[in-house]
Structure formats: C-alpha cells, structure tokens
Design a protein around this motif. Structure first.
Motif, short mmCIF file in Angstrom:
data_model
loop_
_atom_site.label_atom_id
_atom_site.label_comp_id
_atom_site.label_asym_id
_atom_site.label_seq_id
_atom_site.Cartn_x
_atom_site.Cartn_y
_atom_site.Cartn_z
N CYS A 72 0.88 -1.29 0.02
CA CYS A 72 -0.04 0.00 0.08
C CYS A 72 1.04 1.11 -0.12
O CYS A 72 2.09 1.21 0.72
CB CYS A 72 -1.06 -0.01 1.13
N ARG A 79 -2.24 2.75 7.34
CA ARG A 79 -3.69 2.45 8.16
C ARG A 79 -4.65 3.40 7.22
O ARG A 79 -5.61 3.79 7.95
CB ARG A 79 -3.57 3.00 9.59
N CYS A 80 -4.68 3.19 5.82
CA CYS A 80 -5.89 3.39 5.31
C CYS A 80 -6.95 2.43 4.94
O CYS A 80 -6.52 1.36 5.33
CB CYS A 80 -5.40 4.08 3.93
N CYS A 104 -5.64 -0.94 3.47
CA CYS A 104 -4.84 -1.93 3.89
C CYS A 104 -4.91 -2.03 5.29
O CYS A 104 -4.16 -2.85 6.17
CB CYS A 104 -3.18 -1.50 3.57
N CYS A 145 -0.02 4.08 1.08
CA CYS A 145 -0.21 5.25 2.24
C CYS A 145 0.86 5.31 3.08
O CYS A 145 1.59 4.31 3.07
CB CYS A 145 -1.39 4.67 2.99
#
Ligand SMILES: [Zn+2]
Length: 262
Positions: free
Chosen positions: A80, A86-87, A90, A82
C-alpha cells in the motif's frame, strides 16, 4: 502430474489426498499454508482508557490472537502506498467502549468493515468491575504466519499414505490382528485379512506385533499424502490451500526471472 482429491470439506475443516508428489513438495505446501497465506489480525491497539486488571500489552497481545474473517481485496502494508499503513485499503479499525460490571468479549469489537469481524463473538477478553472503563481502537492488518503466529490461518498437518501388505502364504486367518487394530479397519474376507480403509491407518504397527506368523508388513507411499487443514475461520480451508499454491507459484516465477538473468 500431481493430483488432488478432496476427501472431506466441512466448515473450517478439509482433508485431501495429494498424489504423484514427493516429501519435499508436501513439506513445502504445508509450510506455504502456515507461513505465506495473508490473513487479517489485530496488529496495533491505541488505548483511550484501560481500568481493567490487565496491562495494555497483555490485552493487545490477546487481541492479536482473536481470529478475524479475511475477505479478498485488502493490500499488504508493504503493497500500500499510504504513509501510515492504516488507510481503508490496507487496514481495518475495530473499536471497543465498555464500562463495568461486564465481561468484555470479542463480540464487543465494532469493525469498520462488516466483512472483517471476529470469527466468534464469545472469546473472553477481560472482566470489568463496577465503574471500570475500557476504551480502545485496534488496527487489523494483513500479515503472514512467518512474521508472527497470530497470522497463521490454522493447523496444517499431513501424513504419508500407509501401505498394508499381507503375506498370504504365511497368514492363517487367525484374526489376532483384527482384534487388536485400534482403528477397527481390518476384516476377514474369504479367509484372508483385508484392510477396509487404508487412509484411517495410523501405521501404529499393532497388527504387525499381534501376528504370530509375521505375515503383515506396514509401509508408506512417499508419493501420496493425506493432508488435513483446520482453519481458524479467518479463511475457508480451500482458500488457504489455493493461496498457498499461488504463493509457491509466485516464488517459482521470481526464481525463473533470476535464472534468466544469468
Ligand atoms: Zn494503506
């Protein structure tokens, strides 16, 4: 060509027979199922309040062991883009807010994705006395069993296919082996000892020892394996198998690429 025959597929359990394989492949397949199949598990917990008798670290550790249902589509943290891992692509957040007196269970976790929820609602987490508060947000992510056992999708085992042989000249059909077999899978058929279900044989050798005429030999076929998958419920057992084979295939492809560079 390798062959796979399903023997049983019920809920979280699966048994299958792998044929025309070898011990190295059977072991690689078992390890891939245990170590390389991504599943969701709680990986981080942010406490707002914890008045319980349990330390934050212990409670976080126990939360990590709560099996979570894992749908397709989530990205591994390293896949991921991000920044904080922690988006919504994912990670999933599971929050909890309770005040005692109460027994807090896995069913109290409120997930940001209805598909990523505890496999069971009755796993006890902690008891809160009167006026004790517990509030936190837990972050679940995909991970692999080789990183931590909380990401192992289940218990995977296999055994060699047994071979049961009777020397028909030596056997006098006395029945001693039939009586002693702990699995009750031997019988007399036309005055000859026969095995009714070879896959149930545990190769315990009791029949070999029971035979006064040394007519029985137990061996194993090292090209056939009886596998058993007991999933935690994170993934259906057939998905564990499929994803493990995909992981093995991916590794072979990477290896081919390296060899081609030589
Ligand atoms: Zn992300």
């Amino acid at each position: 060509m390798m062959e796979l025959e399903t023997r049983r597929l019920e809920g979280d359990e699966m048994e299958f027979v792998l044929s025309e394989a070898n011990p190295a492949f059977a072991n690689a397949l078992r390890r891939a199922m245990l170590r390389e199949v991504p599943i969701m598990a709680i990986d981080e917990v942010e406490f707002v309040a914890n008045d319980s008798v349990m330390y934050d670290e212990i409670l976080s550790h126990n939360l990590g062991l709560v099996p979570l249902r894992t749908p397709d589509g989530y990205l591994m943290p390293d896949e991921c883009k991000c920044k904080e891992d922690r988006c919504s692509r994912c990670s999933v957040s599971l929050s909890l807010k309770r005040e005692g007196p109460v027994t807090v269970t896995s069913g109290d976790l409120k997930s940001s994705d209805k598909k990523v929820v505890p496999v069971g609602a009755s796993i006890m987490l902690v008891k809160l006395d009167k006026e004790q508060k517990l509030e936190f947000t837990a972050i679940a992510r995909l991970g692999l069993g080789k990183e931590h056992s909380k990401w192992q999708p289940g218990v995977i085992s296999y055994k060699y296919m047994p071979i049961f042989e009777v020397d028909l000249k030596a056997c006098d059909a006395c029945g001693a082996c039939i009586e002693r077999c702990p699995r009750n899978i031997l019988e007399l058929s036309k005055d000859k000892v026969k095995i009714t279900d070879i896959e149930k044989c545990t190769m315990c050798q009791t029949c070999v020892e029971a035979c006064p005429r040394e007519a029985i030999r137990i061996g194993h076929d090292d090209s056939r394996f009886i596998f058993r998958i007991e999933s935690t419920g994170a993934l259906p057992p057939e998905r564990i198998l499929l994803k493990a084979i995909e992981a093995l295939g991916k590794r072979c492809k990477e290896f081919v690429k390296q060899v081609k560079k030589l």
